[in-house]
Design a protein around this motif. Structure first.
Motif, short mmCIF file in Angstrom:
data_model
loop_
_atom_site.label_atom_id
_atom_site.label_comp_id
_atom_site.label_asym_id
_atom_site.label_seq_id
_atom_site.Cartn_x
_atom_site.Cartn_y
_atom_site.Cartn_z
N PHE A 9 -45.38 -64.88 -96.29
CA PHE A 9 -43.97 -64.50 -96.42
C PHE A 9 -43.81 -63.47 -97.54
CE2 PHE A 9 -43.90 -68.83 -94.78
CZ PHE A 9 -43.06 -68.69 -93.69
N THR A 10 -42.95 -62.52 -97.29
CA THR A 10 -42.54 -61.55 -98.30
C THR A 10 -41.12 -61.13 -97.94
OG1 THR A 10 -43.20 -59.56 -99.51
CG2 THR A 10 -43.51 -59.51 -97.12
N ILE A 15 -41.80 -54.76 -98.85
CA ILE A 15 -42.44 -53.97 -97.80
C ILE A 15 -41.72 -52.66 -97.52
CG2 ILE A 15 -43.09 -53.94 -95.35
CD1 ILE A 15 -44.87 -55.72 -97.15
N ARG A 16 -40.44 -52.71 -97.35
CA ARG A 16 -39.69 -51.51 -96.94
C ARG A 16 -39.15 -50.68 -98.10
NH1 ARG A 16 -36.64 -54.80 -92.28
NH2 ARG A 16 -38.42 -54.97 -90.87
N GLU A 17 -38.85 -51.34 -99.22
CA GLU A 17 -38.25 -50.63 -100.35
C GLU A 17 -39.23 -50.41 -101.50
OE1 GLU A 17 -34.39 -52.34 -101.21
OE2 GLU A 17 -33.98 -52.55 -99.07
N GLY A 18 -40.43 -50.93 -101.37
CA GLY A 18 -41.48 -50.66 -102.36
C GLY A 18 -41.34 -51.34 -103.70
N GLU A 19 -40.53 -52.39 -103.77
CA GLU A 19 -40.40 -53.10 -105.05
C GLU A 19 -41.71 -53.82 -105.37
OE1 GLU A 19 -36.95 -55.58 -105.43
OE2 GLU A 19 -35.59 -53.96 -104.85
N ALA A 74 -38.36 -59.02 -107.85
CA ALA A 74 -37.38 -59.60 -108.77
C ALA A 74 -35.97 -59.61 -108.21
CB ALA A 74 -37.40 -58.85 -110.10
N THR A 75 -35.77 -59.08 -107.03
CA THR A 75 -34.43 -59.05 -106.44
C THR A 75 -33.91 -60.48 -106.28
OG1 THR A 75 -34.92 -57.01 -105.27
CG2 THR A 75 -33.08 -58.30 -104.44
N ILE A 109 -45.10 -54.66 -113.00
CA ILE A 109 -46.31 -54.40 -112.22
C ILE A 109 -47.57 -54.36 -113.08
CG2 ILE A 109 -46.16 -51.86 -112.29
CD1 ILE A 109 -46.92 -53.50 -109.05
N THR A 110 -47.44 -54.07 -114.37
CA THR A 110 -48.61 -54.04 -115.25
C THR A 110 -48.77 -55.31 -116.07
OG1 THR A 110 -47.37 -52.98 -117.04
CG2 THR A 110 -48.46 -51.52 -115.46
N GLY A 111 -47.84 -56.24 -115.89
CA GLY A 111 -47.86 -57.47 -116.68
C GLY A 111 -48.98 -58.42 -116.30
N VAL A 112 -49.24 -59.33 -117.20
CA VAL A 112 -50.27 -60.36 -116.98
C VAL A 112 -49.62 -61.53 -116.20
CG1 VAL A 112 -51.77 -62.01 -118.14
CG2 VAL A 112 -51.46 -59.72 -119.08
N TRP A 113 -50.32 -62.03 -115.20
CA TRP A 113 -49.81 -63.15 -114.42
C TRP A 113 -49.77 -64.41 -115.28
CZ3 TRP A 113 -47.48 -62.25 -110.03
CH2 TRP A 113 -47.88 -61.18 -109.22
N GLN A 114 -48.63 -65.10 -115.22
CA GLN A 114 -48.44 -66.41 -115.85
C GLN A 114 -48.37 -67.43 -114.73
OE1 GLN A 114 -48.32 -66.56 -119.28
NE2 GLN A 114 -48.70 -64.36 -119.14
N ARG A 115 -49.08 -68.53 -114.87
CA ARG A 115 -49.10 -69.55 -113.82
C ARG A 115 -48.33 -70.79 -114.27
NH1 ARG A 115 -54.52 -69.35 -110.69
NH2 ARG A 115 -55.13 -67.17 -110.92
#
Length: 92
Positions: A13-14, A19-23, A42-43, A83-89
């Motif tokens: 799922f996305t 996909i269409r707006e490139g966020e 983030a929308t 987009i450059t951030g570190v993933w937090q779990r």
């Protein structure tokens, strides 16, 4: 490099925002109840009609940093600030 245990053709799922707006993909959920994957931006205002089903390969092609989350367990989520951030779990 990590790889998903799921086949790259598995449906995930996305949203149209990704996909269409490139966020950028900033939130990833690996749902506990069914093992489904969800990749969203983030929308905040997302309704059912905004969701799309695509192949996992499409998500990885859009953002290879997703591979860092290949070992995300069912019932866990990951997020980053940009987009450059570190993933937090965290657990969902």
């Amino acid at each position: 490099m990590k790889s998903f245990k799921e086949d790259l053709n598995v449906a995930v799922f996305t949203t149209r925002f990704v996909i269409r707006e490139g966020e950028p993909i900033l939130y990833v959920f690996h749902h506990e109840e069914d093992g489904a994957w969800e990749f969203i931006s983030a929308t905040q205002a997302v309704c059912d009609s905004d969701y799309l089903i695509v192949a996992l390969a499409q998500i990885i092609d859009r953002d290879a940093a997703i591979l860092e989350l290949a070992d995300l367990q069912q019932g866990e989520a990951a997020y980053r600030s940009d987009i450059t951030g570190v993933w937090q779990r965290r657990k969902i």
